[in-house]
Design a protein around this motif. Structure first.
Motif, short mmCIF file in Angstrom:
data_model
loop_
_atom_site.label_atom_id
_atom_site.label_comp_id
_atom_site.label_asym_id
_atom_site.label_seq_id
_atom_site.Cartn_x
_atom_site.Cartn_y
_atom_site.Cartn_z
N THR A 164 -0.85 -0.01 14.38
CA THR A 164 0.07 -0.76 13.17
C THR A 164 0.80 -0.39 12.59
OG1 THR A 164 -1.45 -0.39 12.10
CG2 THR A 164 -2.26 -2.29 13.83
N PHE A 165 1.90 -0.69 11.59
CA PHE A 165 2.54 -0.11 10.44
C PHE A 165 1.27 0.90 9.18
CE2 PHE A 165 5.18 -3.79 11.06
CZ PHE A 165 6.27 -3.04 10.89
N LEU A 166 0.17 0.73 9.51
CA LEU A 166 -0.28 1.28 8.86
C LEU A 166 -0.92 2.63 9.47
CD1 LEU A 166 -2.42 -1.39 6.57
CD2 LEU A 166 -1.20 0.65 5.96
N ASP A 167 -1.24 2.17 10.53
CA ASP A 167 -1.98 3.69 11.85
C ASP A 167 -0.28 4.13 11.43
OD1 ASP A 167 -4.23 2.77 12.54
OD2 ASP A 167 -2.94 1.06 13.91
N VAL A 168 1.09 3.70 11.50
CA VAL A 168 1.87 5.19 11.90
C VAL A 168 1.92 5.22 9.95
CG1 VAL A 168 4.37 5.06 11.85
CG2 VAL A 168 2.96 4.08 13.06
N ILE A 169 1.82 4.98 9.06
CA ILE A 169 1.91 5.12 7.60
C ILE A 169 1.03 6.22 7.24
CG2 ILE A 169 1.44 4.40 5.51
CD1 ILE A 169 3.17 2.00 5.72
N ALA A 170 -0.41 5.95 8.00
CA ALA A 170 -1.50 6.89 7.46
C ALA A 170 -1.35 8.46 7.98
CB ALA A 170 -2.66 6.40 8.79
N ALA A 171 -0.97 8.38 9.70
CA ALA A 171 -0.37 8.98 10.49
C ALA A 171 0.97 10.12 9.77
CB ALA A 171 -0.16 9.39 11.93
N GLN A 172 1.44 9.77 9.07
CA GLN A 172 2.81 9.78 7.90
C GLN A 172 1.96 10.77 6.99
OE1 GLN A 172 5.75 6.86 7.19
NE2 GLN A 172 6.74 7.59 9.41
N VAL A 173 1.23 10.57 6.47
CA VAL A 173 0.54 10.92 5.06
C VAL A 173 0.06 11.82 5.84
CG1 VAL A 173 -0.86 10.89 3.49
CG2 VAL A 173 0.88 8.64 3.93
N LEU A 174 -0.63 11.39 6.81
CA LEU A 174 -1.50 12.80 6.92
C LEU A 174 -1.06 14.44 7.74
CD1 LEU A 174 -5.23 11.35 8.36
CD2 LEU A 174 -4.81 12.16 6.02
N ALA A 175 0.00 14.25 7.85
CA ALA A 175 1.05 15.16 8.34
C ALA A 175 1.55 15.88 7.42
CB ALA A 175 2.09 14.54 10.05
N ALA A 176 2.33 15.22 6.72
CA ALA A 176 3.02 16.07 5.12
C ALA A 176 1.91 16.67 4.90
CB ALA A 176 3.42 14.88 4.13
N ARG A 177 0.92 16.15 4.33
CA ARG A 177 -0.16 16.88 4.00
C ARG A 177 -0.45 18.43 4.25
NH1 ARG A 177 -4.97 12.81 2.83
NH2 ARG A 177 -4.97 11.41 0.84
N PRO B 247 -1.60 11.08 -2.40
CA PRO B 247 -2.34 10.03 -2.26
C PRO B 247 -1.37 9.06 -1.70
CG PRO B 247 -1.77 10.69 -3.87
CD PRO B 247 -1.72 11.85 -3.74
N LEU B 248 -2.49 8.67 -0.57
CA LEU B 248 -1.73 7.12 -0.09
C LEU B 248 -1.99 5.68 -0.71
CD1 LEU B 248 -0.32 5.00 1.45
CD2 LEU B 248 -1.43 5.72 3.28
N VAL B 249 -1.72 4.65 -2.20
CA VAL B 249 -2.25 3.83 -2.36
C VAL B 249 -1.09 3.04 -2.54
CG1 VAL B 249 -2.42 3.21 -4.67
CG2 VAL B 249 -2.45 5.46 -4.60
N LEU B 250 -1.62 1.84 -1.92
CA LEU B 250 -1.17 -0.01 -1.36
C LEU B 250 -0.97 -0.62 -2.35
CD1 LEU B 250 -3.02 -0.52 1.78
CD2 LEU B 250 -1.44 1.74 0.92
N MET B 251 -0.27 -1.27 -2.89
CA MET B 251 -0.49 -2.42 -3.65
C MET B 251 -0.60 -3.93 -2.95
SD MET B 251 1.56 -4.14 -6.52
CE MET B 251 3.42 -5.14 -5.67
N ASN B 252 -1.74 -4.03 -2.60
CA ASN B 252 -1.71 -5.43 -2.08
C ASN B 252 -2.19 -6.42 -3.00
OD1 ASN B 252 -2.72 -4.17 0.69
ND2 ASN B 252 -4.50 -3.39 -0.45
N SER B 253 -2.17 -7.76 -1.96
CA SER B 253 -1.91 -8.78 -2.90
C SER B 253 -3.58 -9.54 -2.17
CB SER B 253 -1.06 -9.90 -2.01
OG SER B 253 -1.31 -10.48 -0.82
N PHE B 254 -4.01 -10.21 -3.11
CA PHE B 254 -4.90 -11.52 -2.89
C PHE B 254 -5.36 -11.48 -1.14
CE2 PHE B 254 -2.58 -14.00 -4.27
CZ PHE B 254 -2.83 -15.86 -3.01
N ASP C 261 -7.87 -6.96 5.34
CA ASP C 261 -8.41 -6.91 6.12
C ASP C 261 -7.06 -5.68 6.01
OD1 ASP C 261 -8.76 -8.92 7.16
OD2 ASP C 261 -6.87 -10.00 7.45
N SER C 262 -6.42 -5.29 5.09
CA SER C 262 -5.71 -3.83 5.17
C SER C 262 -6.64 -3.14 4.62
CB SER C 262 -4.47 -2.97 3.98
OG SER C 262 -3.47 -4.55 4.22
N LEU C 263 -7.29 -2.77 4.00
CA LEU C 263 -8.66 -1.58 3.23
C LEU C 263 -9.71 -1.45 4.68
CD1 LEU C 263 -9.46 -2.31 -0.50
CD2 LEU C 263 -7.51 -1.11 0.57
N ALA C 264 -10.08 -2.75 5.19
CA ALA C 264 -10.37 -1.97 6.42
C ALA C 264 -10.17 -1.70 8.21
CB ALA C 264 -10.61 -3.88 6.91
N ALA C 265 -8.59 -1.75 7.94
CA ALA C 265 -7.82 -0.72 8.93
C ALA C 265 -7.90 0.23 8.41
CB ALA C 265 -7.06 -1.39 8.98
#
Length: 460
Positions: free
Chosen positions: A101-114, A122-129, A134-138
């Motif tokens: 998913t988008f979130l999987d790719v984003i997580a991989a990008q951040v971890l690779a850069a680290r 840090p990766l911080v999401l601005m979520n809506s209610f 679902d996003s935090l569970a992912a």
């Protein structure tokens, strides 16, 4: 207008637990709306932005770049539901590269850069209610993302939709959740401030923020940009790209004649008589990518000065309370644009970046290209274009929603030999289909067999 409109809206927000700062921001915008403010920016009041630094021409010291990235946090706007594609959950949970998913790719990008730089990043999401749970569970699949002292997300605020006839909060007993809307991505600043996330980032030693939409996988953490931004001393910077004929519409930066400040002009803020010149890519050569960088200290100082009420321009968005029903009550949504904050900072600047940093998915046309072999994934999580992306135009009667699209395109065709793919009618794609040249599928529809070629003449 009803004299009680604002009071009713404020009471509704208070009862729903909306932060006092967000209510103050809403109050300011309500006053602008009631006074007839539209946020329109005539061409006569601005001049084009043409003198922009280019990322490809920058020389940035490697150590300085690494240090700057080490002081940077990655913020992703993740409040979107993908309703234009028929979704009712976080758009970032859509499968986009294989099973990722988008979130999987984003997580991989951040971890690779680290791993490459040693930055905490840090990766911080601005979520809506609607997207938070679902996003935090992912992201729970990536426990290593957590950075001590910082949350993985903060919540975007919400506000009442207002009846268009009297600006009172709309009532919709069929689905009370539809009585609410997000305030646009300009709410980033209010939500950062009111949630305490801005102070938490500062307390943890972070100085800069890189902000982008979660549906734009081109915005990989970039140490060179971080180094350039830190060295510039600018409080705020926007990433821009060169416009092409396909980019005639959309937000672009201009310079306000009255004070020489850079401002963002969205399509909705352009008067009809100025649409031609605003869309002239020879006059206004850059479009705004919605990728931003800002100095967290400068942002904190501005928000402290204004009590958390960033002085952003109003955007009036006319809708129906149920977006799927044109006959439902007409409403006004009060919104603002994140990029409009550029005018709040003296010394704000812009940087021209390659098109590879702008890969948004707004339609299933975009999704098909991004899922295809036009792109390859590198070790840093970047999507690397193998060829120029073809133009894709899928019949909206059959491919607009993600469910309809997935049913007809269960196997992504090869697009590396294509310059265009136009699909008219109800076509389903088999396995190992190859699209070549200016391809077109027309007629009522049918099945594209396994291993077939699609050309200008149809199925070959």
């Amino acid at each position: 207008m009803s004299a009680d409109g604002l009071a009713l809206a404020r009471r509704k927000m208070e009862e729903a637990g909306v932060s006092p700062t967000a209510i103050q921001v809403f109050t300011r915008f309500y006053g602008l709306l009631e006074s007839g403010e539209t946020g329109v920016i005539p061409e006569s009041t601005v001049r084009p932005l043409t003198d922009v630094a280019q990322l490809d021409a920058l020389t940035v010291d490697d150590d300085a770049a690494r240090d700057a990235l080490g002081a940077t946090a990655v913020l992703k706007l993740n409040g979107g539901l993908g309703t234009s594609m028929g979704m009712d959950k976080a758009k970032s949970l859509l499968r986009v590269r294989g099973d990722k998913t988008f979130l999987d790719v984003i997580a991989a990008q951040v971890l690779a850069a680290r791993e490459a730089t040693g930055a905490r990043l840090p990766l911080v999401l601005m979520n809506s209610f609607r997207t938070q749970d679902d996003s935090l569970a992912a992201l729970a699949r990536y426990p290593e993302l957590a950075v001590d002292g910082l949350p993985l997300d903060f919540l975007q605020n919400r506000e009442p939709k207002l009846r268009a006839d009297d600006l009172t909060p709309v009532e919709w007993p069929e689905d009370p959740s539809l009585e609410w809307c997000p305030p646009g991505h300009g709410d980033l600043y209010t939500a950062l401030y009111a949630s305490g996330t801005l102070q938490a980032l500062l307390d943890a030693g972070f100085r800069y923020a890189s902000v982008s939409n979660s549906d734009n996988l081109g915005t990989v953490p970039d140490a060179r940009i971080a180094g350039w931004f830190a060295a510039s001393g600018a409080p705020y910077a926007a990433e821009v790209c060169r416009r092409t004929p396909a980019d005639r519409k959309g937000g672009h930066l201009v310079i306000r004649r009255s004070d020489d400040r850079i401002v963002l002009r969205e399509t909705a803020q352009t008067p009809p008589e100025d649409e031609a010149v605003a869309s002239d890519i020879a006059v206004h050569p850059y479009f705004h990518t919605n990728n931003l960088w800002f100095d967290l200290r400068a942002l904190a100082a501005e928000l402290e000065r204004t009590g958390g009420v960033m002085q952003l321009p109003l955007i009036r968005n006319d809708k129906t309370v149920d977006p799927t029903r044109k006959d439902s009550t007409k409403v006004v949504q009060i919104e603002s644009a994140m990029g409009a904050a550029v005018e709040a900072f003296d010394g704000a600047t812009a940087l021209e970046v390659p098109r590879s940093r702008f890969l948004p998915v707004k339609t299933t046309n975009d999704l098909l290209v991004l899922r295809s072999d036009v792109y390859a994934d590198d070790d840093a999580g970047r999507l690397v274009a193998q060829v120029d992306a073809p133009f894709v135009d899928l019949d909206t009667d059959h491919y607009k929603t993600i469910d309809a699209f997935d049913a007809r395109v269960p196997h992504t065709p090869s697009l590396r030999s294509a310059t265009a793919l136009r699909v008219e009618g109800d076509w389903a794609f088999g396995r190992d289909v190859v699209v070549e040249g200016e391809a077109r599928l027309a007629g009522s529809g049918g099945q594209v067999p396994d291993g077939a070629r699609v050309t200008a003449d149809g199925v070959a």
